[in-house]
Design a protein around this motif. Structure first.
Motif, PDB file in Angstrom:
ATOM      1  N   PHE A 339      48.395  51.249  36.091  1.00  0.00           N
ATOM      2  CA  PHE A 339      48.083  49.843  36.321  1.00  0.00           C
ATOM      3  C   PHE A 339      48.320  49.467  37.782  1.00  0.00           C
ATOM      4  CE2 PHE A 339      48.623  45.259  36.221  1.00  0.00           C
ATOM      5  CZ  PHE A 339      47.607  44.876  35.372  1.00  0.00           C
ATOM      6  N   VAL A 340      49.307  50.109  38.409  1.00  0.00           N
ATOM      7  CA  VAL A 340      49.588  49.835  39.827  1.00  0.00           C
ATOM      8  C   VAL A 340      48.412  50.260  40.692  1.00  0.00           C
ATOM      9  CG1 VAL A 340      51.089  50.397  41.781  1.00  0.00           C
ATOM     10  CG2 VAL A 340      52.085  49.963  39.537  1.00  0.00           C
ATOM     11  N   GLU A 341      47.787  51.400  40.373  1.00  0.00           N
ATOM     12  CA  GLU A 341      46.613  51.831  41.139  1.00  0.00           C
ATOM     13  C   GLU A 341      45.490  50.804  41.013  1.00  0.00           C
ATOM     14  OE1 GLU A 341      46.016  54.462  43.283  1.00  0.00           O
ATOM     15  OE2 GLU A 341      48.196  54.563  43.132  1.00  0.00           O
ATOM     16  N   GLY A 342      45.286  50.302  39.807  1.00  0.00           N
ATOM     17  CA  GLY A 342      44.280  49.261  39.607  1.00  0.00           C
ATOM     18  C   GLY A 342      44.602  48.006  40.397  1.00  0.00           C
ATOM     19  N   ALA A 343      45.886  47.666  40.446  1.00  0.00           N
ATOM     20  CA  ALA A 343      46.317  46.493  41.205  1.00  0.00           C
ATOM     21  C   ALA A 343      46.018  46.667  42.690  1.00  0.00           C
ATOM     22  CB  ALA A 343      47.808  46.255  40.995  1.00  0.00           C
ATOM     23  N   ARG A 344      46.209  47.887  43.187  1.00  0.00           N
ATOM     24  CA  ARG A 344      45.931  48.151  44.610  1.00  0.00           C
ATOM     25  C   ARG A 344      44.438  48.064  44.911  1.00  0.00           C
ATOM     26  NH1 ARG A 344      50.224  53.187  44.566  1.00  0.00           N
ATOM     27  NH2 ARG A 344      52.088  51.934  44.980  1.00  0.00           N
ATOM     28  N   ASP A 345      43.596  48.482  43.958  1.00  0.00           N
ATOM     29  CA  ASP A 345      42.147  48.338  44.143  1.00  0.00           C
ATOM     30  C   ASP A 345      41.773  46.866  44.284  1.00  0.00           C
ATOM     31  OD1 ASP A 345      41.934  51.091  43.737  1.00  0.00           O
ATOM     32  OD2 ASP A 345      41.440  50.880  41.609  1.00  0.00           O
ATOM     33  N   VAL A 346      42.259  46.046  43.353  1.00  0.00           N
ATOM     34  CA  VAL A 346      41.933  44.618  43.357  1.00  0.00           C
ATOM     35  C   VAL A 346      42.475  43.951  44.622  1.00  0.00           C
ATOM     36  CG1 VAL A 346      42.273  42.415  42.174  1.00  0.00           C
ATOM     37  CG2 VAL A 346      41.833  44.482  40.847  1.00  0.00           C
ATOM     38  N   ALA A 347      43.646  44.374  45.066  1.00  0.00           N
ATOM     39  CA  ALA A 347      44.265  43.769  46.253  1.00  0.00           C
ATOM     40  C   ALA A 347      43.384  43.929  47.491  1.00  0.00           C
ATOM     41  CB  ALA A 347      45.643  44.376  46.495  1.00  0.00           C
ATOM     42  N   VAL A 348      42.686  45.061  47.595  1.00  0.00           N
ATOM     43  CA  VAL A 348      41.789  45.276  48.735  1.00  0.00           C
ATOM     44  C   VAL A 348      40.646  44.274  48.694  1.00  0.00           C
ATOM     45  CG1 VAL A 348      40.197  46.887  49.849  1.00  0.00           C
ATOM     46  CG2 VAL A 348      42.365  47.731  48.919  1.00  0.00           C
ATOM     47  N   LEU A 349      40.003  44.110  47.516  1.00  0.00           N
ATOM     48  CA  LEU A 349      38.902  43.149  47.389  1.00  0.00           C
ATOM     49  C   LEU A 349      39.390  41.724  47.622  1.00  0.00           C
ATOM     50  CD1 LEU A 349      35.870  43.121  46.722  1.00  0.00           C
ATOM     51  CD2 LEU A 349      36.913  45.342  46.327  1.00  0.00           C
ATOM     52  N   GLU A 350      40.567  41.395  47.112  1.00  0.00           N
ATOM     53  CA  GLU A 350      41.090  40.044  47.300  1.00  0.00           C
ATOM     54  C   GLU A 350      41.353  39.769  48.776  1.00  0.00           C
ATOM     55  OE1 GLU A 350      44.411  39.773  44.597  1.00  0.00           O
ATOM     56  OE2 GLU A 350      43.128  38.916  43.019  1.00  0.00           O
ATOM     57  N   ALA A 351      41.831  40.779  49.505  1.00  0.00           N
ATOM     58  CA  ALA A 351      42.056  40.609  50.946  1.00  0.00           C
ATOM     59  C   ALA A 351      40.727  40.389  51.665  1.00  0.00           C
ATOM     60  CB  ALA A 351      42.776  41.828  51.509  1.00  0.00           C
ATOM     61  N   MET A 352      39.683  41.123  51.262  1.00  0.00           N
ATOM     62  CA  MET A 352      38.355  40.937  51.871  1.00  0.00           C
ATOM     63  C   MET A 352      37.816  39.543  51.596  1.00  0.00           C
ATOM     64  SD  MET A 352      36.454  44.582  51.125  1.00  0.00           S
ATOM     65  CE  MET A 352      37.008  46.107  51.908  1.00  0.00           C
ATOM     66  N   LEU A 353      37.969  39.066  50.355  1.00  0.00           N
ATOM     67  CA  LEU A 353      37.491  37.728  50.009  1.00  0.00           C
ATOM     68  C   LEU A 353      38.272  36.653  50.760  1.00  0.00           C
ATOM     69  CD1 LEU A 353      37.029  38.320  46.185  1.00  0.00           C
ATOM     70  CD2 LEU A 353      35.199  37.812  47.816  1.00  0.00           C
ATOM     71  N   GLU A 354      39.586  36.880  50.906  1.00  0.00           N
ATOM     72  CA  GLU A 354      40.401  35.927  51.665  1.00  0.00           C
ATOM     73  C   GLU A 354      39.971  35.894  53.122  1.00  0.00           C
ATOM     74  OE1 GLU A 354      45.071  35.208  53.024  1.00  0.00           O
ATOM     75  OE2 GLU A 354      44.615  36.627  51.407  1.00  0.00           O
ATOM     76  N   SER A 355      39.733  37.077  53.707  1.00  0.00           N
ATOM     77  CA  SER A 355      39.276  37.139  55.091  1.00  0.00           C
ATOM     78  C   SER A 355      37.928  36.451  55.248  1.00  0.00           C
ATOM     79  CB  SER A 355      39.172  38.603  55.545  1.00  0.00           C
ATOM     80  OG  SER A 355      38.649  38.694  56.850  1.00  0.00           O
ATOM     81  N   GLY A 356      37.033  36.662  54.266  1.00  0.00           N
ATOM     82  CA  GLY A 356      35.724  36.014  54.316  1.00  0.00           C
ATOM     83  C   GLY A 356      35.837  34.505  54.307  1.00  0.00           C
ATOM     84  N   SER A 357      36.785  33.974  53.517  1.00  0.00           N
ATOM     85  CA  SER A 357      36.974  32.524  53.459  1.00  0.00           C
ATOM     86  C   SER A 357      37.562  31.985  54.759  1.00  0.00           C
ATOM     87  CB  SER A 357      37.890  32.150  52.285  1.00  0.00           C
ATOM     88  OG  SER A 357      39.216  32.588  52.514  1.00  0.00           O
ATOM     89  N   ARG A 358      38.154  32.898  55.558  1.00  0.00           N
ATOM     90  CA  ARG A 358      38.751  32.516  56.851  1.00  0.00           C
ATOM     91  C   ARG A 358      37.889  32.953  58.025  1.00  0.00           C
ATOM     92  NH1 ARG A 358      45.191  34.079  56.139  1.00  0.00           N
ATOM     93  NH2 ARG A 358      45.606  32.812  54.285  1.00  0.00           N
ATOM     94  N   LYS A 359      36.611  33.179  57.770  1.00  0.00           N
ATOM     95  CA  LYS A 359      35.642  33.515  58.824  1.00  0.00           C
ATOM     96  C   LYS A 359      36.002  34.795  59.570  1.00  0.00           C
ATOM     97  CE  LYS A 359      33.597  29.614  57.866  1.00  0.00           C
ATOM     98  NZ  LYS A 359      32.377  29.609  57.020  1.00  0.00           N
ATOM     99  N   GLY A 360      36.413  35.822  58.845  1.00  0.00           N
ATOM    100  CA  GLY A 360      36.645  37.121  59.451  1.00  0.00           C
ATOM    101  C   GLY A 360      38.053  37.370  59.956  1.00  0.00           C
ATOM    102  N   GLU A 361      38.946  36.458  59.702  1.00  0.00           N
ATOM    103  CA  GLU A 361      40.340  36.644  60.147  1.00  0.00           C
ATOM    104  C   GLU A 361      40.935  37.918  59.549  1.00  0.00           C
ATOM    105  OE1 GLU A 361      44.537  34.365  59.251  1.00  0.00           O
ATOM    106  OE2 GLU A 361      42.776  33.129  59.757  1.00  0.00           O
TER     107      GLU A 361
END
Length: 368
Positions: A339-361
């Motif tokens: 489950f931790v490996e799955g959590a790490r996968d999702v964390a990468v996508l969530e970081a990308m989505l967060e960066s996208g909402s911050r205009k590439g930050e």
């Protein structure tokens, strides 16, 4: 003796993938019950199960049906195949009842905290595994070995062009439309799992831009990101949820656990001494073409049919059986299902989505 399980969920993926794949390993597993929120959907899934030679399947629905499964001591494990918003709550209820769980990923930090608390109080080890990840696809397993032969990693590329439209069985899925990140998160996490498996290390930071072009889809429907790996290499992740001209993969058909019938899907790792590329394709059956380009200019291209869903189900059933035999004392579960490996996968996508909402930050990926 076959392990008795219950399936919680009766949607498209259960009927199109789980039931036929479980029938391939019916010597290892018996489906004791299928549960859904409604009697109608539960009955439809049970009928499909019967077509795959699972004859004595109990039809369960609603709160009473869920209670029956919790109380049934013969059911040692459950596959939770529900809307992302409901997965963790149901999974934790099953874990508290002493049942091993196979599910998708969401609500990560709360989920991990509760799992550790439940595990600490449990008389034996409880398995909580993540399904539908690419760590079991033979093409990616073999490519990971090949990457060791191409020298120091210089660049990594992941390119996805999907075709999510009204002809797709998941297009109208309400939970994906009410899910933060929409199809980018739901679909993209599989490709991140493949990426992390291939490179053998974690993504530490990302910078991304997102956009919403096709208004029939939830936002965002496009993402372009650069990422930095902990081994010092950088790469690019580009995903278009609905392309009008995706590369055809032979005959039109539903592709396992990716949600779209025609796609361009590509992982490419460039090293000092060669390049390894994995591309979705069709050679009599759907799968992946692995191309290995050497410094000598030669190329070899083996083809690997899809079998990741079957392999991960076999691994989960094997873990459950071994854990039961060893009573958890000396048992080490399959790390690719963690489950931790799955959590790490999702964390990468969530970081990308967060960066996208911050205009590439630049955003650092949360560690688990």
């Amino acid at each position: 003796m076959a392990t008795k399980i219950a399936i919680l969920g009766a949607g498209t993926f259960v009927k199109n993938q789980y039931l036929p794949r479980l029938s391939e390993i019916s010597h290892l597993v018996t489906i004791k019950a299928i549960w859904s929120r409604t009697q109608e959907s539960a009955r439809a899934a049970v009928e499909t199960a019967q077509k795959h030679n699972f004859i004595d399947v109990d039809c369960k629905w609603g709160d009473e049906g869920l209670h029956d499964i919790i109380q049934d001591q013969s059911i040692v494990a459950v596959a939770v195949v529900l809307a992302g918003q409901n997965q963790v709550e149901i999974s934790l209820r099953m874990l508290k009842a002493g049942k091993h769980v196979l599910q998708g990923t969401s609500e990560l930090e709360t989920a991990l905290y509760n799992y550790r608390s439940i595990s600490a109080d449990a008389p034996g080890q409880l398995i909580w595994s993540v399904a539908e990840n690419y760590r079991f696809e033979p093409a990616i397993v073999e490519s990971k070995k090949l990457i060791a032969e191409i020298g120091e990693m210089m660049s990594v590329q992941v390119i996805i062009e999907g075709s999510m439209n009204s002809s797709n069985p998941y297009f109208s899925s309400s939970w994906r439309r009410n899910f933060t990140g929409g199809f980018v998160l739901d679909m993209g996490v599989h490709f991140i799992a493949g990426l992390r498996m291939l490179v053998g290390c974690d993504v530490v930071s990302v910078s991304a831009f997102t956009s919403h072009v096709d208004l029939s889809l939830p936002p965002p429907d496009n993402i372009s990101s650069v990422f930095h790996l902990e081994n010092g290499c950088s790469g690019a992740f580009v995903m278009v949820v609905s392309s009008r001209t995706p590369k055809a993969c032979g005959k039109s058909s539903f592709i396992p656990h990716i949600h779209t019938p025609h796609q361009t899907i590509l992982w490419r790792v460039v090293g000092m001494n060669g390049t390894v590329q994995i591309e979705r394709g069709f050679q009599g059956q759907h799968g992946y073409l692995v191309s290995v380009y050497g410094a000598d200019g030669l190329c070899k291209s083996p083809f690997f049919p899809f079998s990741g869903v079957t392999e991960e189900l076999k691994a989960f059933i094997s873990d459950v059986s071994e854990c039961t035999l060893k009573k958890g004392s000396q048992f080490v579960p399959e790390p690719r299902l963690s489950f931790v490996e799955g959590a790490r996968d999702v964390a990468v996508l969530e970081a990308m989505l967060e960066s996208g909402s911050r205009k590439g930050e630049l955003v650092h990926v949360k560690k688990f």
